[in-house]
Design an enzyme around this catalytic site. Structure first.
Site, PDB file in Angstrom:
ATOM      1  N   SER A 112       0.518 -65.416 -47.201  1.00 31.72           N
ATOM      2  CA  SER A 112       1.508 -64.422 -46.767  1.00 31.72           C
ATOM      3  C   SER A 112       1.390 -63.952 -45.221  1.00 31.72           C
ATOM      4  O   SER A 112       0.406 -64.338 -44.772  1.00 31.72           O
ATOM      5  CB  SER A 112       0.968 -63.199 -47.445  1.00 31.72           C
ATOM      6  OG  SER A 112       1.840 -61.924 -46.871  1.00 31.72           O
ATOM      7  N   SER A 113       2.512 -63.657 -44.561  1.00 37.87           N
ATOM      8  CA  SER A 113       2.340 -63.722 -43.255  1.00 37.87           C
ATOM      9  C   SER A 113       1.668 -62.445 -42.935  1.00 37.87           C
ATOM     10  O   SER A 113       1.210 -62.404 -41.554  1.00 37.87           O
ATOM     11  CB  SER A 113       4.014 -63.488 -42.536  1.00 37.87           C
ATOM     12  OG  SER A 113       4.714 -62.307 -43.440  1.00 37.87           O
ATOM     13  N   CYS A 114       1.082 -61.638 -43.583  1.00 33.51           N
ATOM     14  CA  CYS A 114       0.156 -60.586 -43.054  1.00 33.51           C
ATOM     15  C   CYS A 114      -1.141 -61.027 -43.052  1.00 33.51           C
ATOM     16  O   CYS A 114      -2.122 -60.121 -42.616  1.00 33.51           O
ATOM     17  CB  CYS A 114       0.513 -59.479 -44.068  1.00 33.51           C
ATOM     18  SG  CYS A 114      -0.279 -59.894 -45.841  1.00 33.51           S
ATOM     19  N   TYR A 141      -5.042 -56.878 -49.111  1.00 36.86           N
ATOM     20  CA  TYR A 141      -4.062 -58.076 -49.374  1.00 36.86           C
ATOM     21  C   TYR A 141      -4.302 -59.236 -48.697  1.00 36.86           C
ATOM     22  O   TYR A 141      -4.614 -60.356 -48.821  1.00 36.86           O
ATOM     23  CB  TYR A 141      -2.674 -57.667 -49.795  1.00 36.86           C
ATOM     24  CG  TYR A 141      -1.794 -58.769 -50.051  1.00 36.86           C
ATOM     25  CD1 TYR A 141      -1.781 -59.062 -51.417  1.00 36.86           C
ATOM     26  CD2 TYR A 141      -0.859 -59.236 -49.188  1.00 36.86           C
ATOM     27  CE1 TYR A 141      -0.828 -60.376 -51.555  1.00 36.86           C
ATOM     28  CE2 TYR A 141       0.131 -60.296 -49.453  1.00 36.86           C
ATOM     29  CZ  TYR A 141       0.061 -60.518 -50.806  1.00 36.86           C
ATOM     30  OH  TYR A 141       1.047 -61.514 -51.475  1.00 36.86           O
ATOM     31  N   LYS A 145      -5.734 -63.015 -49.294  1.00 31.66           N
ATOM     32  CA  LYS A 145      -4.912 -64.213 -49.184  1.00 31.66           C
ATOM     33  C   LYS A 145      -5.721 -65.016 -48.070  1.00 31.66           C
ATOM     34  O   LYS A 145      -5.514 -66.300 -48.237  1.00 31.66           O
ATOM     35  CB  LYS A 145      -3.439 -63.679 -48.542  1.00 31.66           C
ATOM     36  CG  LYS A 145      -2.656 -63.127 -49.486  1.00 31.66           C
ATOM     37  CD  LYS A 145      -2.069 -64.225 -50.487  1.00 31.66           C
ATOM     38  CE  LYS A 145      -1.196 -63.658 -51.459  1.00 31.66           C
ATOM     39  NZ  LYS A 145      -0.930 -64.877 -52.711  1.00 31.66           N
ATOM     40  N   HIS A 184       9.179 -54.104 -52.069  1.00 30.27           N
ATOM     41  CA  HIS A 184       9.188 -54.246 -50.514  1.00 30.27           C
ATOM     42  C   HIS A 184      10.652 -53.858 -50.142  1.00 30.27           C
ATOM     43  O   HIS A 184      11.292 -53.112 -50.826  1.00 30.27           O
ATOM     44  CB  HIS A 184       9.500 -55.818 -50.319  1.00 30.27           C
ATOM     45  CG  HIS A 184       7.944 -56.379 -50.601  1.00 30.27           C
ATOM     46  ND1 HIS A 184       7.605 -57.039 -51.807  1.00 30.27           N
ATOM     47  CD2 HIS A 184       6.903 -56.707 -49.829  1.00 30.27           C
ATOM     48  CE1 HIS A 184       6.467 -57.666 -51.573  1.00 30.27           C
ATOM     49  NE2 HIS A 184       5.958 -57.371 -50.587  1.00 30.27           N
TER      50      HIS A 184
HETATM   51  O1  GFB Z   1       8.751 -54.786 -47.068  1.00 25.36           O
HETATM   52  P1  GFB Z   1       7.461 -53.840 -46.509  1.00 25.36           P
HETATM   53  O2  GFB Z   1       6.983 -53.245 -47.472  1.00 25.36           O
HETATM   54  O3  GFB Z   1       6.626 -54.873 -45.975  1.00 25.36           O
HETATM   55  O4  GFB Z   1       8.112 -52.975 -45.287  1.00 25.36           O
HETATM   56  P2  GFB Z   1       5.652 -55.159 -44.884  1.00 25.36           P
HETATM   57  C1  GFB Z   1       8.881 -53.500 -44.124  1.00 25.36           C
HETATM   58  C2  GFB Z   1       9.034 -52.478 -43.355  1.00 25.36           C
HETATM   59  O5  GFB Z   1      10.360 -51.744 -43.961  1.00 25.36           O
HETATM   60  C3  GFB Z   1       8.035 -51.194 -43.057  1.00 25.36           C
HETATM   61  C4  GFB Z   1       9.833 -50.251 -43.873  1.00 25.36           C
HETATM   62  O6  GFB Z   1       8.234 -50.966 -41.411  1.00 25.36           O
HETATM   63  C5  GFB Z   1       8.590 -50.356 -43.858  1.00 25.36           C
HETATM   64  O7  GFB Z   1       7.929 -48.761 -43.318  1.00 25.36           O
HETATM   65  N1  GFB Z   1      10.728 -49.568 -44.851  1.00 25.36           N
HETATM   66  C6  GFB Z   1      11.723 -48.558 -44.784  1.00 25.36           C
HETATM   67  C7  GFB Z   1      10.402 -49.580 -46.230  1.00 25.36           C
HETATM   68  N2  GFB Z   1      12.019 -48.050 -45.851  1.00 25.36           N
HETATM   69  C8  GFB Z   1      11.126 -48.685 -46.785  1.00 25.36           C
HETATM   70  C9  GFB Z   1      11.240 -48.544 -48.421  1.00 25.36           C
HETATM   71  O8  GFB Z   1      11.943 -47.670 -49.102  1.00 25.36           O
HETATM   72  N3  GFB Z   1      10.177 -49.492 -49.008  1.00 25.36           N
HETATM   73  C10 GFB Z   1       9.511 -50.259 -48.365  1.00 25.36           C
HETATM   74  N4  GFB Z   1       8.577 -50.954 -48.861  1.00 25.36           N
HETATM   75  N5  GFB Z   1       9.517 -50.255 -46.926  1.00 25.36           N
HETATM   76  C11 GFB Z   1       4.098 -55.977 -46.626  1.00 25.36           C
HETATM   77  C12 GFB Z   1       2.682 -56.068 -46.839  1.00 25.36           C
HETATM   78  O9  GFB Z   1       4.265 -55.568 -45.283  1.00 25.36           O
HETATM   79  O10 GFB Z   1       4.900 -57.409 -46.753  1.00 25.36           O
HETATM   80  C13 GFB Z   1       2.183 -57.350 -47.869  1.00 25.36           C
HETATM   81  O11 GFB Z   1       2.235 -54.866 -47.109  1.00 25.36           O
HETATM   82  C14 GFB Z   1       3.031 -58.398 -47.734  1.00 25.36           C
HETATM   83  O12 GFB Z   1       0.943 -57.358 -47.490  1.00 25.36           O
HETATM   84  C15 GFB Z   1       4.255 -58.346 -47.735  1.00 25.36           C
HETATM   85  O13 GFB Z   1       2.618 -59.086 -46.543  1.00 25.36           O
HETATM   86  C16 GFB Z   1       5.264 -59.455 -47.362  1.00 25.36           C
HETATM   87  O14 GFB Z   1       6.271 -56.391 -44.139  1.00 25.36           O
HETATM   88  O15 GFB Z   1       5.405 -54.216 -43.882  1.00 25.36           O
END
Ligand code: GFB
Length: 316
Positions: A112-114, A141, A145, A184
């Site tokens: 994963s890119s994280c 996570y 990974k 996500h």
């Molecule tokens: O998609 P997301 O949860 O993944 O969040 P990450 C991406 C961005 O969207 C963050 C914002 O800056 C969130 O704060 N965001 C805005 C939201 N509104 C929302 C919402 O309603 N739901 C969610 N989920 N986000 C994850 C990692 O990080 O990505 C994992 O936690 C994994 O480990 C995955 O790598 C691909 O890119 O921030």
């Protein structure tokens, strides 16, 4: 380029076939000539080593895609650290060890890119792995990974196994989880926009809207995974991206435009942003001749359609 490991005629196990990536892999493999194997969760708990060994011994896959993982967005990662680290470590350790022990010829582990550092130089190159501290919201996570990547590399180094690890960028598409506690950002914003259209309320966006992400449509990702399973056989990890990032605020506007939502947005700035920017450097995959096909707006349209028609996973 020659196909070093053609999947046609081979028994290929998609571990995690009910997840978004697993479903897309099964769709993609239908055109590859491979015999696709799957194991239902009720029949096989991937966290149990002896059960995984028995399943592999009984079903004799030639190749394994490890698309099985406990996954989720920023909130799920931040609030369920034990599941994100333990389940993922157990799943990948069991699968990789059993595959090596029982003679699986080829295995692909999905990272994963994280796994890259929070403040990684952008775009993120494969050699940036383990060069700095991780983003705290998803370090559990990410550590799991990174361990999976290292397992694949260690079994190649010590036992000569053709096990590879790849790093997809943020993925989205039909079959995603639209449960707001787990999802996500793409499925979350699709759900919120669709619900606001009927309720008349505003769409709440977590964080400032300024973080940027590179989104790849899941069927393109599955195509890249099959492409690499057949052609890549090195210890080095390999990035899978599409080259363009978008801010969360712009993503929300694009989803609104495609979904036909004319209402407003409210930014909840007390919610975490996570990594400020994630974009993968994808030149090695591009040089092999692979490129994505699905523009973001088309992928969003398909994903909105999937949400409307109920093609989604709502369970935790
Ligand atoms: O998609 P997301 O949860 O993944 O969040 P990450 C991406 C961005 O969207 C963050 C914002 O800056 C969130 O704060 N965001 C805005 C939201 N509104 C929302 C919402 O309603 N739901 C969610 N989920 N986000 C994850 C990692 O990080 O990505 C994992 O936690 C994994 O480990 C995955 O790598 C691909 O890119 O921030």
């Amino acid at each position: 380029m020659t196909v070093a490991f053609p999947l046609s005629g081979r028994r290929v196990w998609v571990a995690g076939h009910r997840g978004m990536v697993g479903q897309a892999l099964v769709r993609r493999l239908k055109t590859s000539g491979a015999e696709v194997l799957t194991a239902d969760r009720a029949m096989l708990d991937l966290r149990r080593q002896a059960d995984v060994e028995d399943w592999i011994a009984g079903n004799k896959p030639d190749a394994v895609f490890i698309a099985a993982a406990v996954v989720g967005g920023i909130l799920a990662n931040d609030s369920r650290p034990a599941e994100f680290i333990y389940d993922n470590l157990a799943i990948e350790a069991n699968l990789i060890h059993a595959a090596a022990k029982l003679g699986v010829s080829k295995l692909m582990f999905l990272g994963s890119s994280c796994v890259y550092p929070k403040l990684c130089p952008q775009p993120m190159k494969e050699e940036h792995l383990l060069t700095g501290p991780l983003e705290p919201t998803n370090e559990w996570y990410a550590v799991a990974k990174i361990a999976g990547i290292k397992l694949a590399q260690a079994y190649r180094r010590q036992h000569g196994k053709d096990f590879i690890a790849v790093i997809p960028t943020n993925l989205y598409g039909p079959g995603d989880t639209f449960d707001l506690a787990v999802s996500h950002v793409v499925p979350a914003l699709i759900r919120k926009v669709e619900e606001a259209k009927t309720s008349g309320g505003q769409v709440e966006i977590w964080g400032t809207g300024s973080p940027k992400r590179e989104f790849l449509y899941v069927d393109d990702a599955a195509d890249a995974l099959v492409f690499l399973m057949e052609r890549y056989g090195e210890e080095r990890i390999l990035n899978i991206g599409q080259g363009e990032e978008v801010s969360i605020a712009d993503l929300a506007k694009r989803i609104a435009a495609v979904a036909g939502y004319a209402g407003g947005f409210r930014f909840l700035t007390d919610r975490p942003d996570g990594m400020p920017l994630k974009r993968l450097e994808g030149s090695r995959l591009a040089a092999m001749g692979w490129k994505p096909k699905t523009p973001l707006d088309d992928g969003l349209r398909n994903t909105i359609e999937a949400f409307r028609s109920g093609h989604r996973r709502d369970e935790h």
